[in-house]
Design an enzyme around this catalytic site. Sequence first.
Site, PDB file in Angstrom:
ATOM      1  N   LEU A 157     -11.815  -2.030   5.066  1.00 49.96           N
ATOM      2  CA  LEU A 157     -10.624  -2.661   5.004  1.00 49.96           C
ATOM      3  C   LEU A 157     -10.448  -3.822   6.236  1.00 49.96           C
ATOM      4  O   LEU A 157     -10.554  -3.639   7.330  1.00 49.96           O
ATOM      5  CB  LEU A 157      -9.550  -1.670   5.141  1.00 49.96           C
TER       6      LEU A 157
ATOM      7  N   HIS B  72      -6.096 -12.374   6.743  1.00 47.60           N
ATOM      8  CA  HIS B  72      -5.483 -11.417   7.507  1.00 47.60           C
ATOM      9  C   HIS B  72      -4.939 -11.862   8.766  1.00 47.60           C
ATOM     10  O   HIS B  72      -5.257 -12.681   9.447  1.00 47.60           O
ATOM     11  CB  HIS B  72      -6.568 -10.225   7.764  1.00 47.60           C
TER      12      HIS B  72
HETATM   13  C1  GAR Z   1       0.160 -13.443   4.794  1.00 50.45           C
HETATM   14  O1  GAR Z   1       0.652 -13.244   6.126  1.00 50.45           O
HETATM   15  C2  GAR Z   1      -1.348 -12.683   4.739  1.00 50.45           C
HETATM   16  O2  GAR Z   1      -2.057 -13.007   5.975  1.00 50.45           O
HETATM   17  C3  GAR Z   1      -0.885 -11.451   4.673  1.00 50.45           C
HETATM   18  O3  GAR Z   1      -0.056 -11.020   3.705  1.00 50.45           O
HETATM   19  C4  GAR Z   1       0.739 -12.291   3.737  1.00 50.45           C
HETATM   20  C5  GAR Z   1       1.027 -12.796   2.429  1.00 50.45           C
HETATM   21  O4  GAR Z   1       1.838 -13.984   2.392  1.00 50.45           O
HETATM   22  N1  GAR Z   1      -2.045 -10.420   4.211  1.00 50.45           N
HETATM   23  C6  GAR Z   1      -2.506  -9.269   4.595  1.00 50.45           C
HETATM   24  O5  GAR Z   1      -1.636  -8.480   5.642  1.00 50.45           O
HETATM   25  C7  GAR Z   1      -3.649  -8.693   4.204  1.00 50.45           C
HETATM   26  N2  GAR Z   1      -4.156  -7.654   4.920  1.00 50.45           N
HETATM   27  P1  GAR Z   1       1.958 -14.892   1.198  1.00 50.45           P
HETATM   28  O6  GAR Z   1       2.129 -13.993   0.041  1.00 50.45           O
HETATM   29  O7  GAR Z   1       3.330 -15.760   1.599  1.00 50.45           O
HETATM   30  O8  GAR Z   1       0.720 -15.753   1.294  1.00 50.45           O
END
Ligand code: GAR
Length: 210
Positions: free
Chosen positions: A144, A109
């Site tokens: 969450l 996260h």
């Molecule tokens: C990442 O920054 C991850 O930490 C975030 O989504 C992005 C996905 O990037 N996750 C969340 O926000 C979960 N709550 P990616 O598809 O390039 O790995």
Amino acid sequence: MLRIVVLISGRGSNMEALIRARAAGDLPADIVAVISNRADAAGLATAAASGIATAVVPHGAFSDRAAFDAELARAIDAFRPGLVVLAGFMRILTPAFVTHYAGRLMNIHPSLLPAFPGLRTHERALEAGCKVHGATVHFVTADLDHGPIIAQAAVPVRPGEDAAQLAKRVLALEHVVYPRAVAWFARGELVVENGVVRVTDPAARQLVMA
Ligand code: GAR
């Protein structure tokens, strides 16, 4: 060898970081499948190009969360994983799903939890005037973006930077900290006691950028 299934919803850059770590010999595990809730997730092509099995379970095809999660679990379990890694998987999971994978479901996260669960984390960190910001790898519980914290990576917030610039610097650290945390799991180096994770490797360090 630990079998890992990775769940993605989009770009999949964290998934790519895991694939790279595996190829570099830094992650003693097999990434056996990448599964997405979106057929247009860019990361699916990246996974396929690396010879990894891919599958899509489109959330829109199910009447409710429980039905989607049941099918998702069926798709995951076909690959017999010892660990399920959420890498930008943008769906809220039901308690039944989370319970099914208790102790073997990890998420990353983009905030220093417990601050800023949910969306727009970088904007919210800037709005709050945070001086440090970062990312957290944690075991998933029914709450969450909460659960026992495995690893964190922190960067100083630079005066005047915007959310996109901050997000880019945090993402670069995500790509370091997530493979590291998954490798700890793969090596059996994570112990959870009273909801708190201890890394048994005495050389283990959290990631703080100056
Ligand atoms: C990442 O920054 C991850 O930490 C975030 O989504 C992005 C996905 O990037 N996750 C969340 O926000 C979960 N709550 P990616 O598809 O390039 O790995």
